[in-house]
Design a protein around this motif. Structure first.
Motif, PDB file in Angstrom:
ATOM      1  N   SER A 191       5.205  16.866   1.715  1.00 46.34           N
ATOM      2  CA  SER A 191       6.569  16.471   1.343  1.00 46.34           C
ATOM      3  C   SER A 191       7.261  15.718   2.473  1.00 46.34           C
ATOM      4  O   SER A 191       7.968  14.724   2.239  1.00 46.34           O
ATOM      5  N   ASP A 192       7.042  16.180   3.700  1.00 49.52           N
ATOM      6  CA  ASP A 192       7.653  15.507   4.854  1.00 49.52           C
ATOM      7  C   ASP A 192       7.116  14.089   5.017  1.00 49.52           C
ATOM      8  O   ASP A 192       7.866  13.163   5.382  1.00 49.52           O
ATOM      9  N   LEU A 193       5.813  13.895   4.752  1.00 50.03           N
ATOM     10  CA  LEU A 193       5.243  12.553   4.848  1.00 50.03           C
ATOM     11  C   LEU A 193       5.828  11.644   3.769  1.00 50.03           C
ATOM     12  O   LEU A 193       6.114  10.458   4.013  1.00 50.03           O
ATOM     13  N   VAL A 194       6.020  12.187   2.566  1.00 42.23           N
ATOM     14  CA  VAL A 194       6.637  11.411   1.483  1.00 42.23           C
ATOM     15  C   VAL A 194       8.058  11.023   1.873  1.00 42.23           C
ATOM     16  O   VAL A 194       8.484   9.869   1.687  1.00 42.23           O
ATOM     17  N   ASP A 195       8.808  11.991   2.426  1.00 40.99           N
ATOM     18  CA  ASP A 195      10.186  11.716   2.842  1.00 40.99           C
ATOM     19  C   ASP A 195      10.212  10.676   3.955  1.00 40.99           C
ATOM     20  O   ASP A 195      11.094   9.801   3.976  1.00 40.99           O
TER      21      ASP A 195
ATOM     22  N   ASP B 265       0.378  18.365  -3.062  1.00 40.48           N
ATOM     23  CA  ASP B 265       0.565  19.340  -1.985  1.00 40.48           C
ATOM     24  C   ASP B 265      -0.496  19.175  -0.904  1.00 40.48           C
ATOM     25  O   ASP B 265      -0.640  20.018  -0.029  1.00 40.48           O
ATOM     26  N   ASP B 266      -1.238  18.071  -0.968  1.00 32.28           N
ATOM     27  CA  ASP B 266      -2.301  17.792  -0.001  1.00 32.28           C
ATOM     28  C   ASP B 266      -1.899  16.594   0.856  1.00 32.28           C
ATOM     29  O   ASP B 266      -1.902  15.461   0.378  1.00 32.28           O
ATOM     30  N   PRO B 267      -1.542  16.801   2.127  1.00 31.84           N
ATOM     31  CA  PRO B 267      -1.103  15.679   2.967  1.00 31.84           C
ATOM     32  C   PRO B 267      -2.180  14.609   3.150  1.00 31.84           C
ATOM     33  O   PRO B 267      -1.843  13.437   3.363  1.00 31.84           O
ATOM     34  N   GLN B 268      -3.455  14.984   3.043  1.00 36.75           N
ATOM     35  CA  GLN B 268      -4.499  13.973   3.177  1.00 36.75           C
ATOM     36  C   GLN B 268      -4.470  12.979   2.027  1.00 36.75           C
ATOM     37  O   GLN B 268      -4.898  11.834   2.176  1.00 36.75           O
ATOM     38  N   GLU B 269      -3.975  13.409   0.870  1.00 31.14           N
ATOM     39  CA  GLU B 269      -3.859  12.493  -0.263  1.00 31.14           C
ATOM     40  C   GLU B 269      -2.831  11.397   0.016  1.00 31.14           C
ATOM     41  O   GLU B 269      -2.991  10.265  -0.432  1.00 31.14           O
ATOM     42  N   ILE B 270      -1.768  11.747   0.739  1.00 29.69           N
ATOM     43  CA  ILE B 270      -0.772  10.743   1.127  1.00 29.69           C
ATOM     44  C   ILE B 270      -1.427   9.714   2.051  1.00 29.69           C
ATOM     45  O   ILE B 270      -1.257   8.501   1.890  1.00 29.69           O
ATOM     46  N   LEU B 271      -2.173  10.204   3.002  1.00 31.23           N
ATOM     47  CA  LEU B 271      -2.864   9.319   3.946  1.00 31.23           C
ATOM     48  C   LEU B 271      -3.838   8.400   3.218  1.00 31.23           C
ATOM     49  O   LEU B 271      -3.866   7.180   3.463  1.00 31.23           O
ATOM     50  N   ARG B 272      -4.622   8.960   2.324  1.00 26.61           N
ATOM     51  CA  ARG B 272      -5.588   8.156   1.562  1.00 26.61           C
ATOM     52  C   ARG B 272      -4.876   7.103   0.714  1.00 26.61           C
ATOM     53  O   ARG B 272      -5.320   5.946   0.633  1.00 26.61           O
ATOM     54  N   ALA B 273      -3.777   7.498   0.080  1.00 32.11           N
ATOM     55  CA  ALA B 273      -3.063   6.590  -0.814  1.00 32.11           C
ATOM     56  C   ALA B 273      -2.520   5.376  -0.069  1.00 32.11           C
ATOM     57  O   ALA B 273      -2.659   4.229  -0.521  1.00 32.11           O
TER      58      ALA B 273
ATOM     59  N   LEU C  96       0.766   1.148   9.932  1.00 38.44           N
ATOM     60  CA  LEU C  96       1.417   2.193   9.147  1.00 38.44           C
ATOM     61  C   LEU C  96       0.450   3.352   8.902  1.00 38.44           C
ATOM     62  O   LEU C  96       0.818   4.524   9.069  1.00 38.44           O
ATOM     63  N   VAL C  97      -0.769   3.038   8.523  1.00 38.17           N
ATOM     64  CA  VAL C  97      -1.778   4.080   8.292  1.00 38.17           C
ATOM     65  C   VAL C  97      -2.053   4.839   9.582  1.00 38.17           C
ATOM     66  O   VAL C  97      -2.148   6.075   9.584  1.00 38.17           O
ATOM     67  N   ALA C  98      -2.160   4.110  10.689  1.00 40.26           N
ATOM     68  CA  ALA C  98      -2.420   4.757  11.979  1.00 40.26           C
ATOM     69  C   ALA C  98      -1.289   5.720  12.344  1.00 40.26           C
ATOM     70  O   ALA C  98      -1.534   6.810  12.875  1.00 40.26           O
ATOM     71  N   GLU C  99      -0.054   5.327  12.032  1.00 42.10           N
ATOM     72  CA  GLU C  99       1.078   6.191  12.357  1.00 42.10           C
ATOM     73  C   GLU C  99       1.087   7.445  11.487  1.00 42.10           C
ATOM     74  O   GLU C  99       1.358   8.552  11.966  1.00 42.10           O
ATOM     75  N   ILE C 100       0.785   7.279  10.198  1.00 50.09           N
ATOM     76  CA  ILE C 100       0.733   8.445   9.308  1.00 50.09           C
ATOM     77  C   ILE C 100      -0.396   9.380   9.735  1.00 50.09           C
ATOM     78  O   ILE C 100      -0.241  10.609   9.733  1.00 50.09           O
ATOM     79  N   GLU C 101      -1.532   8.810  10.104  1.00 45.67           N
ATOM     80  CA  GLU C 101      -2.660   9.637  10.538  1.00 45.67           C
ATOM     81  C   GLU C 101      -2.295  10.434  11.776  1.00 45.67           C
ATOM     82  O   GLU C 101      -2.629  11.623  11.885  1.00 45.67           O
ATOM     83  N   GLU C 102      -1.588   9.835  12.702  1.00 47.49           N
ATOM     84  CA  GLU C 102      -1.185  10.538  13.918  1.00 47.49           C
ATOM     85  C   GLU C 102      -0.166  11.639  13.594  1.00 47.49           C
ATOM     86  O   GLU C 102      -0.229  12.735  14.165  1.00 47.49           O
TER      87      GLU C 102
END
Length: 239
Positions: free
Chosen positions: A44-48, A67-75, A85-91
């Motif tokens: 949820s925090d990553l979505v926000d 409810d899986d943060p890795q799904e946000i990263l994959r998407a 952007l992907v690198a920042e989310i991964e970190e």
């Protein structure tokens, strides 16, 4: 969980007897990483975080509800592969995983199973979609790092190589000089099973509840256990 039949027990014993190299998924078979640090809240925090930057449109509605943060990263990686952007989310995800490590709940019987397999001469590796940094931190805290070092193969900057891609399994097999049929993978998700099949590695499913078992069975898993205890017992009576 369904009880094992005689043929399933024999199949489990055969898998264990033949395994010279054991490839472990991390979150599930070894511990529940987000037991004390909600994965749902991290997602949820990553979505926000994306929304605050005007990037909510990168996610479909179903992805925003995950409810899986890795799904946000994959998407995000599917839409902007290899981007800053992907690198920042991964970190950000890695930092949340590291924050979760101290409160992770060890899977029952995992620690003694790891130590016993190591004492019997089998070689162990981690093949996970989590950051190798969190794996290192958790194993060190449990006094288990030496059972796996240096064979920890986790998430890299090349996110297309996450399981179900067999990349981390193939890295482990290559580094350890192991033929796929002489190895065994222990995982708790259909993606683990698919990666093992593609790599040619026998698979043993770990399902801590009926939903996990149903998903693994539906994906084609034959050998599934609801506890690591029977594996430990089989090792202790192994000739």
């Amino acid at each position: 969980m369904t009880s094992q039949t005689g043929s399933e027990t024999d199949g489990l014993r055969d898998l264990i007897t033949r395994a010279r190299v054991v490839l472990w998924d991390f979150d599930g078979p070894i511990c529940r990483l987000f037991a004390g640090h909600s994965a749902e809240r991290v997602a949820s925090d990553l979505v926000d975080w994306l929304g605050q930057r005007g990037l909510s449109g990168l996610l479909k509605e179903q992805e925003r509800q995950t409810d899986d943060p890795q799904e946000i990263l994959r998407a995000v990686n599917r839409r902007h592969p290899g981007s800053d952007l992907v690198a920042e989310i991964e970190e950000r995800l890695t930092k949340e995983e590291l924050r979760a490590a101290p409160s992770a709940m060890p899977t029952p019987y995992a620690d003694p199973l790891i130590r016993t397999w190591t004492a019997l001469g089998s070689r162990l590796a981690i093949t996970t979609n989590n950051s190798p940094r969190v794996v290192h931190a958790y194993l060190t805290g449990r006094g288990l790092f030496s059972c796996f070092a240096p064979h920890i193969y986790g998430r890299t900057a090349d996110l297309h190589q996450l399981k179900p891609d067999p990349h981390c399994l193939n890295r482990a097999l290559s580094a350890m000089g192991a033929a796929p049929p002489a190895a065994l993978m222990i995982g708790d998700a259909p993606t683990d099973l698919e990666a093992a099949k593609t790599a040619g590695v026998p698979f043993l499913g770990y399902a801590r509840n009926e939903d996990k078992e149903k998903r693994l069975r539906k994906a084609g898993a034959v050998n599934v256990v609801g506890s690591l205890k029977p594996i430990l017992e089989a090792l202790r009576i192994r000739p």
